[in-house]
Scaffold this active site. Structure first.
Site, short mmCIF file in Angstrom:
data_model
loop_
_atom_site.label_atom_id
_atom_site.label_comp_id
_atom_site.label_asym_id
_atom_site.label_seq_id
_atom_site.Cartn_x
_atom_site.Cartn_y
_atom_site.Cartn_z
N HIS A 144 0.81 -1.22 0.00
CA HIS A 144 0.00 0.00 0.00
C HIS A 144 0.84 1.27 0.00
O HIS A 144 0.34 2.33 0.33
CB HIS A 144 -0.97 -0.01 1.19
N THR A 236 -3.51 -8.47 10.99
CA THR A 236 -4.40 -7.86 9.99
C THR A 236 -5.83 -8.35 10.19
O THR A 236 -6.04 -9.53 10.52
CB THR A 236 -3.95 -8.12 8.54
#
Ligand code: BJW
Ligand code: ZN
Length: 295
Positions: A144, A236
């Protein structure tokens, strides 16, 4: 191959019958780890939580009155670039006070140790905080982007930038309290491109919702996921695609996957192992040198 082929939320919700509860047998994981040649480690915001970096979702996931995920969009930036730059300026300043924690360090140490034995460890992170890099991880895919890179909206030029504030107008701005007013910085005073006199508006070089990931990074991640013989998925929530399907896809081809998290996620039941708790405590004992390892 596997990454692009399966997409959609349904992937995690389908075929959940006949799933055994994941085990928390550390000795069994360490036995598999001692034989693994290619280890993929997928990480998210939880790996940095013990460094004091707020996670994306949950209680810490607000800036002023907005959820972080409402600001991490191209639409938010085009509507109000000043507000979105204040948000990222605040997070850059926070990051300059934070350091890698025992989970980042254990991952980096394990990569270095295994590489001397002809084995590979690759970190595939969703985080933009660069803490894996600072811990010493070299075989690293940052899916990201990075808080410390910018991209020009006009010419596309990307550059690393660790200066804070990134422009004079952001000095003292970005306070996170809900009653702080927007600074409403004129767009000409926001960070501007210095590449070949372009002067275009800069944006953080991160991947916002609705944007595609860098195809080269995605291809490299696919290769790692296709060839790993052990996968760890650390901190996550496994709700953001495409990263959310990486570990389930590895598990679907019969490769052991171990999740390290404070809570169960939509993917937990697909995995062979789940270790509950803060990964700064649970991960280092899993990755430390095994007695059968060569020195
Ligand atoms: C601990 C801990 C401790 C805490 N120890 N654990 C298919 C279906 C439906 C939607 C989509 C789809 N494909 C794509 C989409 C749209 C979208 C998406 O996934 N939406 C979902 C929300 C449904 N995806 C995208 O838009 C992606 N683009 C894409 O796929 O392009 C093609 C396409 C587009 C549109 C449609 C179809 C295809 C891009 C995603 C980019 C994500 N960007 C962000 C912002 C980055 C910049 C920034 O930070 O500002 O990335 S969003 C945000 O979420 C950030 C994170 O990297 C990412 C993941 O979050 P993460 O890391 O999991 O954090 P948290 O906070 O959610 O979880 C923390 C976890 O840690 C928790 O589980 C805690 O329990 C745990 N924890 N302390 C261990 N000490
Ligand atoms: Zn430019």
């Amino acid at each position: 191959m596997i990454v692009r082929q399966l997409s959609g939320r349904g992937f995690l919700n389908s075929h959940l019958t006949d799933m055994a509860r994941p085990s928390s047998d550390l000795a069994a994981l360490r036995e598999i780890f001692s034989e693994a040649k290619n280890v993929a480690i997928i990480t998210g915001a939880g790996v940095s939580a013990e460094s004091g970096v707020p996670t994306f979702r949950g209680a810490g996931g607000y800036w002023r009155k907005w959820q972080a995920q409402k600001l991490a969009t191209p639409e938010a930036f085009s509507r109000n670039p000043s507000r979105v730059w204040e948000f990222y300026h605040y997070r850059r300043e926070v990051m300059l006070t934070k350091n890698p924690n025992p989970a980042h360090l254990a991952i980096a140490e394990c990569e270095e140790r295994l590489s001397k034995q002809g084995r590979t460890v690759t970190v595939i992170t969703q985080n933009i905080d660069e803490l894996h890099r600072r811990a010493g991880s070299k075989n690293l895919l940052e899916l990201h982007g990075s808080l410390f890179k910018t991209r020009c909206m006009s010419c596309g030029h990307e550059a690393a930038n660790y200066t804070s504030p990134i422009c004079a107008a952001l000095e003292g701005k970005g306070a996170p309290d809900p009653d702080t007013n927007d600074a409403q910085i004129p767009v000409q005073q926001l960070p501007r491109c210095e590449h070949e006199d372009c002067h275009g508006l800069l944006r953080p070089a991160v991947v916002w919702f609705g944007e595609t990931l860098d195809s080269d990074i995605l291809t490299r991640a696919e290769k790692v996921l296709d060839s790993c013989d052990l996968c760890l998925v650390v901190g996550t929530s496994s709700v953001v695609y495409p990263a959310a399907m990486f570990a389930p896809q590895v598990a679907a081809r019969g490769v052991p996957v171990a999740e390290f998290n404070m809570e169960n996620t939509p993917a937990t039941m697909r995995f062979k192992f789940h270790f509950h708790g803060p990964c700064g405590t649970t991960l280092p004992p899993a990755l430390e040198r095994h007695e059968t390892e060569q020195t």
